[in-house]
Design a protein around this motif. Sequence first.
Motif, PDB file in Angstrom:
ATOM      1  N   ILE A 216       4.864   5.906   1.770  1.00 55.37           N
ATOM      2  CA  ILE A 216       4.718   4.457   1.923  1.00 55.37           C
ATOM      3  C   ILE A 216       4.732   4.111   3.413  1.00 55.37           C
ATOM      4  N   PRO A 217       3.629   3.620   3.965  1.00 51.54           N
ATOM      5  CA  PRO A 217       3.659   3.157   5.359  1.00 51.54           C
ATOM      6  C   PRO A 217       4.541   1.922   5.498  1.00 51.54           C
TER       7      PRO A 217
ATOM      8  N   HIS B  93       7.501   5.414   7.937  1.00 52.25           N
ATOM      9  CA  HIS B  93       7.080   5.606   6.551  1.00 52.25           C
ATOM     10  C   HIS B  93       8.254   6.079   5.710  1.00 52.25           C
TER      11      HIS B  93
ATOM     12  N   LYS C  78       0.834  -1.199   0.000  1.00 51.96           N
ATOM     13  CA  LYS C  78       0.000   0.000   0.000  1.00 51.96           C
ATOM     14  C   LYS C  78       0.873   1.255   0.000  1.00 51.96           C
ATOM     15  N   TYR C  79       0.404   2.248  -0.703  1.00 51.62           N
ATOM     16  CA  TYR C  79       1.090   3.535  -0.740  1.00 51.62           C
ATOM     17  C   TYR C  79       0.052   4.618  -0.973  1.00 51.62           C
TER      18      TYR C  79
ATOM     19  N   CYS D  27       5.297   7.252  13.226  1.00 52.50           N
ATOM     20  CA  CYS D  27       4.616   6.559  12.134  1.00 52.50           C
ATOM     21  C   CYS D  27       5.690   6.184  11.122  1.00 52.50           C
TER      22      CYS D  27
ATOM     23  N   SER E 237      -1.516   6.869   6.086  1.00 54.36           N
ATOM     24  CA  SER E 237      -0.533   5.859   6.469  1.00 54.36           C
ATOM     25  C   SER E 237      -0.753   5.409   7.907  1.00 54.36           C
TER      26      SER E 237
END
Length: 290
Positions: free
Chosen positions: A239-240, A227, A183-184, A225, A212
């Motif tokens: 991007i997480p 990322h 996922k992004y 967070c 994210s």
Amino acid sequence: MENLSEMKILSTFEALVRDSILIYGPHEKIEKDYEGYPIEFRICPSLLKKPPTVGALLGASFNKGRKWGPGSDMYCPDERLILAKINNTHDFALNLFCVDKPQFILLTLDSYKRQHQTLDDDDFVAALEVLRHLDNIYIIFNCSENGGCSRVHKHMQGLRGPPKAFELFTQQSGNGASKVPFKYFMQRFSQALPNISASDVLNAYGRLLESSRGVLGLSQADDTCPHNVILWKDTMIVIPRRKGHFEQASANAAGMLGSVWVAERSTVEDWMRLGPRIVLQELGVPYSGL
């Protein structure tokens, strides 16, 4: 940065390599397509001298220079590394350990700022200043150890673009199943990033960062967070990240976009054994969920 030409940068780069201050050497490229996702492995033996993780020590030869500030875990063994100061908030410098010729680092003059902190307005002002003066450079940020950083003094990096898999990201939405295995979140601006205000980029970053946090199950109360951020042309990608490493395989922001830097061929073999798409899903967030 007005007086900073590419010719001057390359001249300084080559002088620092000759003087064994800056580490850059021959490398091998392995380019493959993995179920539609292109990856370039760049095998750079010189990276064996680079600290691989937070807390790892630099070799004694690099510790001869001053630290990059009292709270820093980075060293400046030669003042020629510093190419410019930007807005009295950042040093724009050549990276000590280069996979590109040249490769840049953009680090905060406040040496107590940390890599687990999110980007702020000063960071984006500095990043956009670099993009205004240097063509074909993309900016990356690796937030926290799980985001792939190896030094905690807050910094961004500049590399020759684009990242290997960049076009896949702009050809489709980041919200559904795709050839991108994780996922992004993405913001494409109406103009090239150098023509966008830092406040507008910061606001977009805030929205992507909130998304994210959501896929990582984090709240605003969570300090970090993990990322990655990539700035290239008219696009910002966030991007997480769940992990910095999966077994022996690791990737920073560039690696998540298909430009993977390793010190030894054995690390490429680890990627092959695990499966590149599996590695990227483990480092990021797969579409199937956490």
